[in-house]
Design a protein around this motif. Structure first.
Motif, PDB file in Angstrom:
ATOM      1  N   MET A  21       7.812  29.689 -25.573  1.00  0.00           N
ATOM      2  CA  MET A  21       7.179  30.445 -24.491  1.00  0.00           C
ATOM      3  C   MET A  21       7.355  31.949 -24.680  1.00  0.00           C
ATOM      4  O   MET A  21       6.451  32.732 -24.371  1.00  0.00           O
ATOM      5  CB  MET A  21       7.748  30.000 -23.143  1.00  0.00           C
ATOM      6  CG  MET A  21       7.331  28.596 -22.738  1.00  0.00           C
ATOM      7  SD  MET A  21       7.802  28.147 -21.048  1.00  0.00           S
ATOM      8  CE  MET A  21       9.572  27.945 -21.251  1.00  0.00           C
ATOM      9  N   ARG A  22       8.515  32.356 -25.196  1.00  0.00           N
ATOM     10  CA  ARG A  22       8.760  33.780 -25.412  1.00  0.00           C
ATOM     11  C   ARG A  22       7.762  34.386 -26.400  1.00  0.00           C
ATOM     12  O   ARG A  22       7.460  35.586 -26.331  1.00  0.00           O
ATOM     13  CB  ARG A  22      10.178  33.990 -25.937  1.00  0.00           C
ATOM     14  CG  ARG A  22      11.275  33.787 -24.919  1.00  0.00           C
ATOM     15  CD  ARG A  22      11.378  34.936 -23.946  1.00  0.00           C
ATOM     16  NE  ARG A  22      11.741  36.192 -24.597  1.00  0.00           N
ATOM     17  CZ  ARG A  22      11.796  37.363 -23.970  1.00  0.00           C
ATOM     18  NH1 ARG A  22      11.482  37.438 -22.686  1.00  0.00           N
ATOM     19  NH2 ARG A  22      12.137  38.462 -24.615  1.00  0.00           N
ATOM     20  N   ARG A  23       7.244  33.577 -27.295  1.00  0.00           N
ATOM     21  CA  ARG A  23       6.298  34.084 -28.287  1.00  0.00           C
ATOM     22  C   ARG A  23       5.005  34.570 -27.639  1.00  0.00           C
ATOM     23  O   ARG A  23       4.302  35.411 -28.203  1.00  0.00           O
ATOM     24  CB  ARG A  23       6.004  33.000 -29.326  1.00  0.00           C
ATOM     25  CG  ARG A  23       7.232  32.637 -30.165  1.00  0.00           C
ATOM     26  CD  ARG A  23       6.965  31.480 -31.111  1.00  0.00           C
ATOM     27  NE  ARG A  23       8.169  31.164 -31.882  1.00  0.00           N
ATOM     28  CZ  ARG A  23       8.223  30.231 -32.828  1.00  0.00           C
ATOM     29  NH1 ARG A  23       7.132  29.525 -33.111  1.00  0.00           N
ATOM     30  NH2 ARG A  23       9.342  30.003 -33.478  1.00  0.00           N
ATOM     31  N   PHE A  24       4.698  34.059 -26.460  1.00  0.00           N
ATOM     32  CA  PHE A  24       3.484  34.482 -25.764  1.00  0.00           C
ATOM     33  C   PHE A  24       3.629  35.886 -25.181  1.00  0.00           C
ATOM     34  O   PHE A  24       2.630  36.504 -24.807  1.00  0.00           O
ATOM     35  CB  PHE A  24       3.132  33.485 -24.655  1.00  0.00           C
ATOM     36  CG  PHE A  24       2.503  32.220 -25.168  1.00  0.00           C
ATOM     37  CD1 PHE A  24       1.125  32.049 -25.145  1.00  0.00           C
ATOM     38  CD2 PHE A  24       3.283  31.206 -25.694  1.00  0.00           C
ATOM     39  CE1 PHE A  24       0.538  30.893 -25.631  1.00  0.00           C
ATOM     40  CE2 PHE A  24       2.708  30.038 -26.184  1.00  0.00           C
ATOM     41  CZ  PHE A  24       1.331  29.884 -26.157  1.00  0.00           C
ATOM     42  N   ASN A  25       4.856  36.382 -25.097  1.00  0.00           N
ATOM     43  CA  ASN A  25       5.062  37.739 -24.581  1.00  0.00           C
ATOM     44  C   ASN A  25       4.359  38.778 -25.444  1.00  0.00           C
ATOM     45  O   ASN A  25       3.984  39.849 -24.961  1.00  0.00           O
ATOM     46  CB  ASN A  25       6.555  38.061 -24.512  1.00  0.00           C
ATOM     47  CG  ASN A  25       7.249  37.335 -23.367  1.00  0.00           C
ATOM     48  OD1 ASN A  25       6.630  36.558 -22.656  1.00  0.00           O
ATOM     49  ND2 ASN A  25       8.530  37.578 -23.199  1.00  0.00           N
TER      50      ASN A  25
END
Length: 238
Positions: A101-105
């Motif tokens: 999910m952090r990669r979507f930041n």
């Protein structure tokens, strides 16, 4: 297994700048088993991982069914580099959902956007689903509470759901990963719904070009989010 730069940035004095990454290995109880400081991400990890393998062997503990990582979860050759680090273990390797999910930041304009928290919550719901047996059990318990406090009257479904707080649901209900195609469909739908969202100043939540690229790349990791069949993700605390 997780790597971070945050700790190394706090190094001061003579050791300041001597390390760039800190890699930690933890277990299912949230305990950190070992850590190592390295000059680069992924460097010098074989000794760390083999040390864990040896410790498990020495105490007679079975190898874990799955190893969750923040990177290198899969490989075009079919064998993850993590599998090689922990040889001869045959544990499944999966990508930690938080890091996914952090990669979507990278596709967002800023993490300080007023809609950032809402986006993250919806992204999480695209990946996980509640165990319906647990949900039904919680609803039956809340139904009994309602009837006791309302002279035996049966609550409507809407009234029943209104009595269940998010904290109660997290405490009493387990979650599990959705199937690959369900995750793909739901994240695609989420992104379609946020392309044009802005804050009161007109700042967009999403950078279109960057997010398109992020989603295109990350779709290959949806399989890496899948829980191995039969794996117990929850530990019973007595």
């Amino acid at each position: 297994m997780d790597s971070t730069k945050k700790v190394t940035k706090k190094l001061a004095g003579g050791i300041g700048g001597s390390a760039a990454w800190m890699t930690n290995i933890g277990n299912e109880f949230g305990q950190v088993l070992n850590s190592v400081l390295t000059t680069g991400e992924g460097a010098g990890l074989e000794e760390l991982c083999q040390g864990i393998v040896t410790r498990y062997k020495n105490v007679g503990k079975d190898e874990p069914e799955v190893i969750y990582v923040d990177r290198d979860c899969c490989s075009q050759s079919g064998v993850s580099s993590v599998t090689k680090l922990f040889h001869p273990w045959r544990s499944a390797v999966r990508l930690d959902s938080f890091h996914f999910m952090r990669r979507f930041n990278c596709g967002l304009t800023t993490e300080h956007h007023p809609l950032y928290g809402t986006f993250c919550a919806k992204l999480s719901s695209c990946i996980f689903e509640w165990d319906q047996e647990d949900v039904q059990g919680l609803k039956e318990a809340k139904r009994g509470e309602w009837k006791s406090s309302h002279s035996g009257h049966e609550p409507t479904e809407e009234q029943l759901l209104a009595t269940i707080t998010s904290g109660e649901q997290r405490r009493h209900c387990r979650r599990r990963s959705r199937g690959v195609e369900d995750i793909r469909r739901m994240i695609s739908g989420l992104l379609e719904s946020v392309w044009e969202l802005t804050d009161t100043t007109g700042l967009r939540l999403v950078n279109h070009d960057t997010m398109h690229h992020v989603w295109e790349v990350q779709q290959k990791h949806l399989e890496c989010l899948q829980d191995p069949p039969g794996l117990k993700l929850y530990t019973k605390v007595v």
